[in-house]
Design a protein around this motif. Structure first.
Motif, short mmCIF file in Angstrom:
data_model
loop_
_atom_site.label_atom_id
_atom_site.label_comp_id
_atom_site.label_asym_id
_atom_site.label_seq_id
_atom_site.Cartn_x
_atom_site.Cartn_y
_atom_site.Cartn_z
N ASP A 237 5.52 -12.60 -1.99
CA ASP A 237 3.74 -12.65 -3.35
C ASP A 237 2.84 -12.33 -1.74
O ASP A 237 2.32 -13.95 -1.60
N PHE A 238 2.48 -11.42 -1.10
CA PHE A 238 0.82 -11.37 -0.21
C PHE A 238 -0.63 -12.79 -1.20
O PHE A 238 -1.47 -13.02 -0.39
N ASN A 239 -0.46 -12.02 -2.05
CA ASN A 239 -1.47 -12.87 -2.89
C ASN A 239 -1.37 -14.42 -3.95
O ASN A 239 -2.80 -15.23 -3.68
N ASP A 240 -0.60 -14.29 -3.56
CA ASP A 240 -0.39 -15.53 -3.77
C ASP A 240 0.65 -17.39 -3.22
O ASP A 240 0.64 -17.91 -3.15
N ASP A 241 1.40 -16.37 -2.45
CA ASP A 241 3.02 -17.44 -1.51
C ASP A 241 2.54 -17.74 -0.28
O ASP A 241 2.96 -18.72 0.07
N VAL A 242 1.17 -16.84 0.34
CA VAL A 242 0.62 -17.22 1.55
C VAL A 242 -0.18 -17.80 1.88
O VAL A 242 -1.60 -17.97 0.90
N ALA A 243 0.04 -19.19 2.27
CA ALA A 243 -1.18 -20.37 3.39
C ALA A 243 -1.60 -19.89 4.45
O ALA A 243 -1.08 -19.30 4.97
N ALA A 244 -3.23 -20.49 4.68
CA ALA A 244 -3.75 -20.61 5.80
C ALA A 244 -2.43 -21.40 6.45
O ALA A 244 -3.05 -20.95 7.67
N SER A 245 -2.10 -22.59 6.18
CA SER A 245 -0.93 -22.14 7.84
C SER A 245 -0.11 -21.58 8.03
O SER A 245 0.84 -22.36 8.86
N ASP A 246 0.03 -20.63 7.10
CA ASP A 246 1.76 -20.05 7.42
C ASP A 246 0.89 -18.61 8.45
O ASP A 246 -0.21 -18.57 9.04
N ARG A 247 2.85 -19.01 9.05
CA ARG A 247 2.22 -18.37 10.15
C ARG A 247 3.28 -16.87 10.60
O ARG A 247 3.86 -17.19 10.08
N PHE A 248 3.12 -15.84 11.94
CA PHE A 248 3.44 -14.69 11.91
C PHE A 248 3.42 -14.14 13.61
O PHE A 248 2.98 -14.49 14.13
N SER A 249 4.86 -13.42 13.50
CA SER A 249 5.41 -13.17 15.11
C SER A 249 5.65 -11.70 15.13
O SER A 249 6.46 -11.87 13.77
N VAL A 250 4.62 -10.85 16.36
CA VAL A 250 5.66 -9.51 15.87
C VAL A 250 5.70 -9.08 16.95
O VAL A 250 4.73 -9.10 17.92
N VAL A 251 6.37 -7.92 17.02
CA VAL A 251 6.98 -7.89 18.17
C VAL A 251 6.47 -6.37 18.71
O VAL A 251 6.88 -5.13 17.37
N VAL A 252 6.08 -6.11 19.18
CA VAL A 252 5.97 -4.38 19.05
C VAL A 252 5.70 -3.69 21.25
O VAL A 252 5.43 -4.78 21.59
N GLU A 253 5.69 -2.26 21.19
CA GLU A 253 5.03 -1.70 21.81
C GLU A 253 4.15 -1.12 22.00
O GLU A 253 3.32 -0.40 21.15
N GLN A 254 3.25 -1.63 23.23
CA GLN A 254 1.89 -1.11 24.19
C GLN A 254 1.87 0.13 24.89
O GLN A 254 2.31 -0.50 25.83
N THR A 255 1.48 0.84 24.67
CA THR A 255 0.58 2.25 26.09
C THR A 255 -0.65 1.43 26.50
O THR A 255 -1.48 1.62 25.23
N TRP A 256 -0.57 1.00 27.79
CA TRP A 256 -1.95 0.81 28.37
C TRP A 256 -2.00 2.36 29.46
O TRP A 256 -1.14 2.95 30.16
N ARG A 257 -3.22 2.17 29.01
CA ARG A 257 -3.61 3.62 30.67
C ARG A 257 -5.26 3.44 31.22
O ARG A 257 -6.54 2.57 30.78
#
Length: 487
Positions: A237-257
């Motif tokens: 629940d991103f309204n009530d269950d998330v604290a400032a100290s919680d962390r996230f990591s995301v793997v994505v592909e980025q295209t650069w030019r």
């Protein structure tokens, strides 16, 4: 006469001294002392009082600028002038040759190629000639906000009213087109712009706002919505269950030019740590459709959503009730949600459209087949969405809008849930679990996700190695901690 003269002078001197003495007696400080008899010498008390008066006078002069002595005016600072030669104009500017005055424009929302031509006072005939060039119509009639165009116009025209001599635009991500106008001829030059795709791990802390922190790291708004609406919606629940100290990591592909980030691909993998609990999600294509799964191959998306209409109020439950229209007891085979006319209604799960149209007392209604014996019905719609019989639709697709058609006393949604043709209470039934991965598909999934998880763990071990100090959010490539823009 001499005696009388001296006597007359003495009388005059005495009169003058008397006048001076009387004047001195009227002075505020010295009057009292002189009246006591001034003998030519001041007493110690008189000296002290006179010093006090002098000190007060100096203080007043220092505090009040008006009493201070006139300060000398500052001497004017000398200004030196030095003649510098101006750089010579390029020959193109002197002779008005092509390429001397490129007007670069970044397209804003609502702007079209026609409006840009009008802005530069270029003729519709020139616009027509441009659109006739190979590949120009496809690229220039669908301009997106942020797209960049460049117009080569003569010097001295201020970008208006001149003859168009050149036009640059991007045909796609890897090709730029340059049109050169030479009388009635138009020459086209295609410039290849190579791109580089990099798989990166973006990791950080939630801070005061997940969206703000993730955007600051360079994560696109679409990728953030994928985190909150597709991957972890059912578990966090991103309204009530998330604290400032919680962390996230995301793997994505980025295209650069040419050192510029031009595109971010879909989220390939993600982790979210809330407290001491780790949530994971991995993208995998099953049966030609991209889905997100846990590390052990279970789908993160639930088979059904409880409420097919957001922010609605339950007005009638499942079971026997007094029918508001027929006026007698009757089995209510579904539940009713009251909402305003026109509120969107969503498909409760992935399904095939069985029917969409008028169904007697149900009014405008839609029936969906979700497979494995599960079907749902949605009634009393004001109108049906852009669906048709036999169509395959995804969970959350808008299938219609709240209304009051059929046997209805007010705008609401009538929602039924059936298992093998038997009506069940959608509020209490245990929803069937989504089908997990198995066999060779599961083995392929584990092989693919192991690489992504290893990359995340490697980056997080570097970033959050010091548990005593709050880690700073960083975006890093999978093979180094350098900014991807710096290679």
């Amino acid at each position: 006469m001499v005696a009388m003269g001296k006597s007359g002078l003495g009388a005059q001197r005495r009169e003058r001294l008397k006048a001076l003495r009387e004047a001195a007696l009227h002075r505020p400080v010295l009057a009292r002392h002189l009246s006591d008899g001034f003998n030519g010498r001041w007493s110690r008390r008189q000296w002290a009082q006179a010093s006090l008066v002098a000190t007060l006078g100096m203080l007043v002069a220092a505090i009040v600028p008006g009493f201070s002595p006139t300060q000398p005016a500052h001497a004017p600072t000398p200004h030196l002038s030095m003649a510098l030669p101006l750089p010579s104009l390029p020959l193109a500017g002197v002779h008005g040759q092509a390429g001397d005055s490129w007007q670069v424009v970044r397209v804003e929302r609502g702007q079209t190629l026609a409006s840009l031509f009008k802005q530069f006072d270029l003729s519709p005939a020139t616009l027509h000639e441009v659109l006739q060039q190979p590949g120009a119509r496809e690229a220039l009639t669908r301009l997106r906000p942020g797209s960049e165009l460049a117009f080569d116009l003569p010097v001295g025209q201020d970008g208006k009213g001149g003859q168009l001599r050149g036009l640059r635009f991007d045909r796609d991500e890897t090709h730029r087109v340059e049109l050169s106008f030479d009388g009635d001829r138009i020459r086209q030059k295609v410039i290849e712009r190579p791109t580089e795709t990099r798989t990166v791990v973006i990791s950080g802390k939630v801070g005061r706002s997940l969206f703000h922190s993730a955007r600051k790291l360079g994560l696109s708004a679409g990728a953030i919505n994928t985190l909150t609406d597709d991957i972890f919606k059912y578990d966090i629940d991103f309204n009530d269950d998330v604290a400032a100290s919680d962390r996230f990591s995301v793997v994505v592909e980025q295209t650069w030019r040419e050192g510029e980030l031009i595109k971010t691909g879909p989220v390939l993998a993600a982790t979210f740590t809330t407290g001491k609990k780790l949530h994971t999600g991995f993208r995998f294509v099953r049966n030609g459709k991209a889905e997100y799964f846990t590390g052990d191959g279970r789908p993160l998306k639930k088979s059904f959503i409880r409420m097919p209409i957001p922010y609605a109020r339950l007005t009638s439950g499942f079971g026997a009730r007094h029918h508001p229209v027929l006026g007698r007891m009757r089995m209510h085979k579904g539940v009713d949600y009251a909402a305003r006319v026109g509120t969107p209604i969503m498909a409760a799960g992935d399904a095939r459209v069985v029917s969409a149209g008028w169904m007697g007392g149900y009014g405008n209604a839609v029936v969906l087949d979700h497979g494995r014996g599960y079907t749902t019905l949605y009634g009393h719609m004001s109108r049906i969405g852009k669906i048709k019989r036999g169509q395959r639709i995804a969970q959350g697709t808008v299938i219609g809008y709240v209304g009051t058609t059929g046997m209805s006393t007010g705008p609401h949604l009538h929602y039924e849930f059936r298992v093998n043709g038997v009506h069940r209470n959608p509020l209490s039934i245990t929803m069937p679990p989504a089908e997990p991965l198995s066999g060779p598909t599961l083995a392929q999934f584990r092989q693919q996700t192991a690489v992504a998880l290893m990359r995340i763990q490697k980056v997080e071990n570097i970033i959050y190695a010091d548990a005593g100090a709050p880690p700073k959010p960083v975006a890093t490539a999978t093979d180094s901690r350098k900014d991807p823009r710096k290679g």
